[in-house]
Design an enzyme around this catalytic site. Structure first.
Site, PDB file in Angstrom:
ATOM      1  N   LEU A 108       0.885  -1.137  -0.218  1.00  0.00           N
ATOM      2  CA  LEU A 108      -0.135  -0.072   0.121  1.00  0.00           C
ATOM      3  C   LEU A 108       1.031   1.327   0.008  1.00  0.00           C
ATOM      4  O   LEU A 108       1.762   1.314   0.737  1.00  0.00           O
ATOM      5  CB  LEU A 108      -0.982  -0.039   1.078  1.00  0.00           C
ATOM      6  CG  LEU A 108      -2.400  -0.551   1.171  1.00  0.00           C
ATOM      7  CD1 LEU A 108      -2.843  -0.365   2.689  1.00  0.00           C
ATOM      8  CD2 LEU A 108      -3.215   0.074  -0.017  1.00  0.00           C
ATOM      9  N   ASP A 109       0.710   2.176  -0.770  1.00  0.00           N
ATOM     10  CA  ASP A 109       1.488   3.515  -0.751  1.00  0.00           C
ATOM     11  C   ASP A 109       1.314   4.189   0.452  1.00  0.00           C
ATOM     12  O   ASP A 109       0.207   4.052   1.132  1.00  0.00           O
ATOM     13  CB  ASP A 109       0.906   4.225  -1.942  1.00  0.00           C
ATOM     14  CG  ASP A 109       1.155   3.991  -3.297  1.00  0.00           C
ATOM     15  OD1 ASP A 109       2.030   2.971  -3.541  1.00  0.00           O
ATOM     16  OD2 ASP A 109       0.507   4.039  -4.370  1.00  0.00           O
ATOM     17  N   PRO A 110       2.205   4.953   0.727  1.00  0.00           N
ATOM     18  CA  PRO A 110       2.287   5.719   2.029  1.00  0.00           C
ATOM     19  C   PRO A 110       0.946   6.611   2.299  1.00  0.00           C
ATOM     20  O   PRO A 110       0.409   6.655   3.418  1.00  0.00           O
ATOM     21  CB  PRO A 110       3.426   6.655   2.061  1.00  0.00           C
ATOM     22  CG  PRO A 110       4.387   5.913   1.188  1.00  0.00           C
ATOM     23  CD  PRO A 110       3.578   5.296   0.177  1.00  0.00           C
TER      24      PRO A 110
ATOM     25  N   ALA B 171      -2.032   5.873   1.387  1.00  0.00           N
ATOM     26  CA  ALA B 171      -3.164   4.984   1.483  1.00  0.00           C
ATOM     27  C   ALA B 171      -3.321   4.408   2.957  1.00  0.00           C
ATOM     28  O   ALA B 171      -2.144   4.423   3.814  1.00  0.00           O
ATOM     29  CB  ALA B 171      -2.921   3.695   0.738  1.00  0.00           C
TER      30      ALA B 171
END
Length: 311
Positions: free
Chosen positions: A56-58, A60
């Site tokens: 998961l991207d930071p 998100a």
């Protein structure tokens, strides 16, 4: 269904037993990378054997499935399951990363975009589509991550790849004004998609099709396969009580099940490819007598080929 073991975390204790093999479903906070969460869990669980299923991207938040101990070997198979998201797409601005973390690259007033045009663009991003990942994604180009090449000043061109968006719903459209004064529209959406789908690329492509540009401003993952945000735990809660889904229960939730007898169990654990009963395609969880989880197998020409043995 067995109860999920809970291990109280007492301050200053050094004699706490190692956690059981299993999964921990984390509600990832914003600002943390997936690797940050893994590092935090290594400290909480006091084990180096921690991994995650799908990054998961930071920016998100939401469901991040971690594996402890032997369950780390499940993660590659769990990462291939479908995901569900809630997201906000901003029409009228583009960024270098296709999300709110990147520097703006352009602004175009979006207040004139009609709802019918939005719905048509969303429909064309639904189903089996060809998607070009964001240039700052983790896709490897000649062995090196695309985002690393972009940071070094390279102009990276990524190939389109097939993904599936099985459900895509616009729940609300809000007229807003961006910080630079540009009239924009924020789309509040939910979607269910296959592994490898980039939601920020969907935001980029919808904005491009509508002629005003677009990027992702918020993303929350609400489900990975059978694991939902309702069953997840914050890092603060896990610091107090480490809640682990035992490996047997975890695979029962995620994969079809095949029960075998003692003789078959021994053969499977030794890598023998047995004849399989009719079962759905994909990984199958094999259980022996006494509810003992043995292996993940896959059907190959009517026989069980081992993907990973756990017994």
């Amino acid at each position: 269904m067995t109860d999920t073991p809970e291990t109280p975390v007492a301050a200053g204790r050094t004699d706490r037993p190692a956690p059981p093999d299993g999964l921990v479903v984390v509600d990832k906070p914003a600002g943390f990378t997936s690797h940050d969460v893994v590092a935090k869990m290594r400290g909480i669980a006091r084990t180096r054997r921690v991994g995650h299923a799908g990054t998961l991207d930071p920016m998100a938040t939401g469901v991040l499935v971690l594996g402890l101990g032997k369950a780390t070997r499940l993660l590659g198979h769990l990462a291939l399951t479908e995901k569900e998201y809630l997201a906000t797409i901003r029409l009228g601005q583009t960024t270098v990363t296709d999300d709110a973390e990147g520097e703006p690259t352009g602004s175009t007033p979006a207040d004139g975009v009609a709802r019918a045009a939005v719905d048509a663009a969303v429909a064309r991003q639904t189903g089996d589509i060809q998607q070009v990942p964001s240039k700052v994604s983790a896709v490897k180009v000649n062995g090196k991550r695309s985002y690393a090449r972009v940071r070094e000043g390279e102009d990276v061109e990524l190939a389109a790849r097939p993904v599936t968006v099985s459900s895509f719903t616009v729940h609300d459209v809000r007229q807003e004004t961006a910080e630079d004064g540009t009239p924009v529209q924020d789309l509040l959406v939910s979607l269910v998609c296959s592994s490898g789908t980039y939601v920020r690329a969907i935001a980029r492509d919808i904005g491009a099709e509508l002629g005003v540009g677009g990027h992702l401003t918020a993303l929350r993952r609400t489900r990975v396969g059978p694991y939902t945000v309702a069953a997840s735990h914050t890092l603060d809660a896990l610091q107090q009580t480490l809640t682990v889904l035992p490996i047997g229960e975890a695979v029962t939730r995620a994969f079809p099940r095949w029960n075998v007898g003692e003789k078959q169990a021994k053969l499977i654990c030794n890598g023998v490819q047995l004849d399989m009963p009719p079962l759905p395609p994909g990984p199958i969880a094999v259980f022996g007598p006494g509810e003992r989880f043995l292996a993940l197998v896959e059907e190959r020409r009517g026989r069980a080929k081992s993907l990973a043995v756990f017994a």
